[in-house]
Every structure is written in structure tokens, then in C-alpha cells.
Design a protein around this motif. Structure first.
Motif, PDB file in Angstrom:
ATOM      1  N   PHE A 193     -14.494 -31.263  38.892  1.00 31.70           N
ATOM      2  CA  PHE A 193     -15.063 -30.192  39.713  1.00 31.70           C
ATOM      3  C   PHE A 193     -14.397 -28.861  39.379  1.00 31.70           C
ATOM      4  O   PHE A 193     -13.182 -28.803  39.215  1.00 31.70           O
TER       5      PHE A 193
ATOM      6  N   TYR B 254     -10.491 -29.486  39.367  1.00 33.09           N
ATOM      7  CA  TYR B 254     -10.004 -30.698  40.013  1.00 33.09           C
ATOM      8  C   TYR B 254     -10.598 -31.907  39.303  1.00 33.09           C
ATOM      9  O   TYR B 254     -11.710 -31.863  38.768  1.00 33.09           O
TER      10      TYR B 254
ATOM     11  N   ALA C  18      -5.109 -16.723  49.311  1.00 32.20           N
ATOM     12  CA  ALA C  18      -5.946 -16.933  48.140  1.00 32.20           C
ATOM     13  C   ALA C  18      -5.093 -17.305  46.936  1.00 32.20           C
ATOM     14  O   ALA C  18      -4.039 -16.726  46.704  1.00 32.20           O
ATOM     15  N   GLY C  19      -5.561 -18.294  46.207  1.00 29.35           N
ATOM     16  CA  GLY C  19      -4.898 -18.651  44.969  1.00 29.35           C
ATOM     17  C   GLY C  19      -3.770 -19.652  45.094  1.00 29.35           C
ATOM     18  O   GLY C  19      -3.183 -20.055  44.097  1.00 29.35           O
TER      19      GLY C  19
ATOM     20  N   GLY D 155     -21.726 -38.441  45.714  1.00 35.22           N
ATOM     21  CA  GLY D 155     -22.283 -37.805  44.529  1.00 35.22           C
ATOM     22  C   GLY D 155     -22.275 -36.291  44.549  1.00 35.22           C
ATOM     23  O   GLY D 155     -22.855 -35.656  43.666  1.00 35.22           O
ATOM     24  N   GLN D 156     -21.631 -35.699  45.545  1.00 34.35           N
ATOM     25  CA  GLN D 156     -21.599 -34.241  45.644  1.00 34.35           C
ATOM     26  C   GLN D 156     -20.166 -33.732  45.674  1.00 34.35           C
ATOM     27  O   GLN D 156     -19.216 -34.498  45.827  1.00 34.35           O
ATOM     28  N   GLY D 157     -20.039 -32.429  45.540  1.00 30.64           N
ATOM     29  CA  GLY D 157     -18.728 -31.820  45.657  1.00 30.64           C
ATOM     30  C   GLY D 157     -18.342 -31.627  47.112  1.00 30.64           C
ATOM     31  O   GLY D 157     -19.204 -31.621  47.997  1.00 30.64           O
ATOM     32  N   PRO D 158     -17.056 -31.496  47.395  1.00 33.57           N
ATOM     33  CA  PRO D 158     -16.625 -31.270  48.780  1.00 33.57           C
ATOM     34  C   PRO D 158     -17.192 -29.966  49.338  1.00 33.57           C
ATOM     35  O   PRO D 158     -17.318 -28.976  48.617  1.00 33.57           O
ATOM     36  N   GLN D 159     -17.519 -29.984  50.623  1.00 37.25           N
ATOM     37  CA  GLN D 159     -17.999 -28.787  51.313  1.00 37.25           C
ATOM     38  C   GLN D 159     -17.024 -28.428  52.426  1.00 37.25           C
ATOM     39  O   GLN D 159     -16.656 -29.284  53.237  1.00 37.25           O
ATOM     40  N   PHE D 160     -16.666 -27.158  52.464  1.00 34.99           N
ATOM     41  CA  PHE D 160     -15.676 -26.659  53.417  1.00 34.99           C
ATOM     42  C   PHE D 160     -16.225 -26.710  54.838  1.00 34.99           C
ATOM     43  O   PHE D 160     -17.309 -26.191  55.116  1.00 34.99           O
TER      44      PHE D 160
ATOM     45  N   TYR E 197     -12.778 -30.851  54.612  1.00 35.60           N
ATOM     46  CA  TYR E 197     -13.954 -30.832  53.762  1.00 35.60           C
ATOM     47  C   TYR E 197     -14.762 -32.106  54.000  1.00 35.60           C
ATOM     48  O   TYR E 197     -14.200 -33.174  54.289  1.00 35.60           O
TER      49      TYR E 197
ATOM     50  N   PHE F 101     -16.848 -25.615  45.969  1.00 34.35           N
ATOM     51  CA  PHE F 101     -16.841 -26.540  44.841  1.00 34.35           C
ATOM     52  C   PHE F 101     -18.203 -26.571  44.158  1.00 34.35           C
ATOM     53  O   PHE F 101     -19.248 -26.460  44.800  1.00 34.35           O
ATOM     54  N   GLY F 102     -18.157 -26.763  42.847  1.00 30.04           N
ATOM     55  CA  GLY F 102     -19.375 -27.057  42.127  1.00 30.04           C
ATOM     56  C   GLY F 102     -19.775 -28.500  42.371  1.00 30.04           C
ATOM     57  O   GLY F 102     -19.028 -29.255  42.988  1.00 30.04           O
ATOM     58  N   PRO F 103     -20.937 -28.887  41.871  1.00 26.55           N
ATOM     59  CA  PRO F 103     -21.413 -30.254  42.093  1.00 26.55           C
ATOM     60  C   PRO F 103     -20.692 -31.298  41.246  1.00 26.55           C
ATOM     61  O   PRO F 103     -20.828 -32.491  41.496  1.00 26.55           O
TER      62      PRO F 103
ATOM     63  N   GLN G 195     -10.541 -22.841  39.941  1.00 25.85           N
ATOM     64  CA  GLN G 195      -9.655 -23.997  39.916  1.00 25.85           C
ATOM     65  C   GLN G 195     -10.445 -25.196  39.404  1.00 25.85           C
ATOM     66  O   GLN G 195     -11.655 -25.281  39.601  1.00 25.85           O
TER      67      GLN G 195
ATOM     68  N   PHE H 149     -12.386 -23.216  49.689  1.00 26.39           N
ATOM     69  CA  PHE H 149     -12.836 -23.470  48.332  1.00 26.39           C
ATOM     70  C   PHE H 149     -14.317 -23.825  48.301  1.00 26.39           C
ATOM     71  O   PHE H 149     -14.794 -24.641  49.083  1.00 26.39           O
TER      72      PHE H 149
ATOM     73  N   ASP I  51     -11.832 -19.954  45.053  1.00 23.44           N
ATOM     74  CA  ASP I  51     -11.269 -19.663  46.365  1.00 23.44           C
ATOM     75  C   ASP I  51     -12.070 -18.530  46.985  1.00 23.44           C
ATOM     76  O   ASP I  51     -11.902 -17.377  46.607  1.00 23.44           O
TER      77      ASP I  51
ATOM     78  N   ARG J 220     -19.716 -35.818  36.018  1.00 23.18           N
ATOM     79  CA  ARG J 220     -19.172 -37.180  36.011  1.00 23.18           C
ATOM     80  C   ARG J 220     -19.036 -37.653  34.582  1.00 23.18           C
ATOM     81  O   ARG J 220     -20.029 -37.716  33.841  1.00 23.18           O
TER      82      ARG J 220
END
Lengths: 114, 110
Positions: free
Chosen positions: B88, B35, A99-100, A40-45, A35, B100-102, B33, B98, B92, B105
Motif C-alpha cells: 500500500f 506499507y 504529519a510525517g 481486499g481494500q486499503g485501510p480507511q481512517f 482504521y 491509503f491506496g487500494p 509512505q 493516512f 499523511d 497484491r
């Protein structure tokens, strides 16, 4: 029992260079996902490796490539680095990759491109 | 993949106050999920919800999956300074891919 380990922890590269990041999955895990997390952002796959093959890929250019070794460890390679590639690169491992199932993240490699 | 949104983006609370973050999707999700990522750290798995209307509790944390499986919430009762971080939600997409949302904080003032 070691968790997910990544190396190096920090790295500074120059624009246009190439970089290789490494990940050792949690003991017993066979699936590794990578990822990118910009500040400031969420992880990206980026992509996922299972049985030494890329099984899934996110919306990243071909400059991003990877590899998985028989011992399940993995590498992420980025060619022709751009300033925008500066980010925290996270590796997550799981068993089977179905999944899951719970994914365990490493501490990440913080890449800075100057 | 379908995007998920989180609100609020930031939340500042006084220690001891409650905190709630919401995760919303326009389509039905198979799972959610949650995190937590401490400042300078990496995402740490908290919980997974898969059933419609599911509610799970972990000490002061309560997680809920909506009846339509399009939204989820995380509620922290009586926040502590150790709760500081970004929360977050993620789903899936297909086998460990996954989305993820932004994140939300959370800052907790002592």
C-alpha cells in the motif's frame, strides 16, 4: 517493549448489537488512530485520539465512537452493527500525531457481523 | 481527502523476477509512505518519502517519489517468496490521518 496490542483478535456479533474494541499503544506513544479495512481494500481512517480527545474524524457515521484513557489506551465502539461493518479494525499509534511521523499498527481485530 | 490510485491491482511473478507497483495522485502530495501487509497480517511501515525526486533503497527494494510529488513507485529486484503480500501507498492527509491506496497484491511463484 510491547508494540501496539489490540483485543480481541476475532469477534462475531449479530446485526444490531454493539461492540467495543480495545487498543494499547506502543510504549511512549500518545496518539491513537483507528482504521477500518474491508476485505481486499486499503485501510480507511475512522478517527484519531490525542490527549483524550477526538482530534480528527474520517467519513464514518456517528455509530462509530471512541475514547482515549489517561494511559493513552483507546476504545472503539460501534453501535447498531450492520453486516457491512464486518472488517478488520486496525489501531495505529504514534508520538504526537504530527504529519510525517511513523505510525505503528496493531495486528487488528477481525469483526464479523452476522 | 485526495484519493491515490495504485497499479496494478494484482501481480503474479516467478521467483527471481522483478516487480514494480505505482502510486498516482492527481494533486501534489506532501509525503508518501509505503506499507506491506502479509496475508492475514497488519500493515507494516516500510518507508516515507517527502522530497521531490527522492529515491531510497532498502536492500532489494527501491522507492521513488516523482519530481512533481504526484506519483511514487516501489520496485523489488529479484523477488523472493517472502515478498508476498499487499503493498500500500499512503499519504499523511493531516497529522496521521493516512489515506491509503487500494494496494497491489503480489504473488510470487516458487
Amino acid at each position: 517493549d510491547a508494540g501496539v496490542t489490540q483485543s480481541p483478535t476475532h469477534l462475531i456479533k449479530t446485526r444490531g448489537q454493539q461492540v467495543t474494541l480495545r487498543c494499547s499503544p506502543k510504549s511512549g506513544h500518545d496518539t491513537v488512530s483507528w482504521y477500518q479495512q474491508a476485505l481486499g481494500q486499503g485501510p480507511q481512517f475512522i478517527f484519531q485520539y490525542y490527549e483524550e480527545e477526538e482530534r480528527q474524524r474520517g467519513n464514518f457515521p456517528d455509530r462509530f465512537s471512541g475514547h482515549q484513557f489517561p494511559n493513552y489506551s483507546s476504545e472503539l465502539n460501534v453501535n447498531a452493527l450492520l453486516l457491512g461493518d464486518s472488517a478488520l479494525y486496525l489501531c495505529a499509534s504514534s508520538l504526537g500525531g504530527g504529519a510525517g511521523t511513523e505510525a505503528f499498527f496493531g495486528q487488528g481485530t477481525r469483526l464479523t457481523v452476522v | 481527502g485526495q484519493q491515490v490510485m495504485q497499479i496494478p491491482q494484482y501481480q503474479h511473478v516467478q521467483e527471481g523476477e522483478d516487480f514494480t507497483t505505482y502510486c498516482n495522485s492527481s494533486t501534489t502530495l506532501s509525503n508518501i509512505q509505503w506499507y506491506k501487509q502479509r496475508p492475514g497480517g497488519h500493515p507494516v511501515f516500510l518507508i516515507q518519502l517527502v522530497k521531490s525526486g527522492e529515491v531510497k533503497k532498502q536492500k532489494r527494494l527501491t522507492f521513488q517519489f516523482g519530481e512533481a510529488k504526484k506519483n511514487s513507485s516501489l520496485h523489488i529486484t529479484a523477488t523472493q517468496t517472502t515478498d508476498v503480500g499487499t503493498y500500500f501507498c499512503a499519504y499523511d492527509n493531516y497529522g496521521q490521518n493516512f489515506v491509503f491506496g487500494p494496494g497491489t497484491r503480489l504473488s510470487v511463484l516458487p
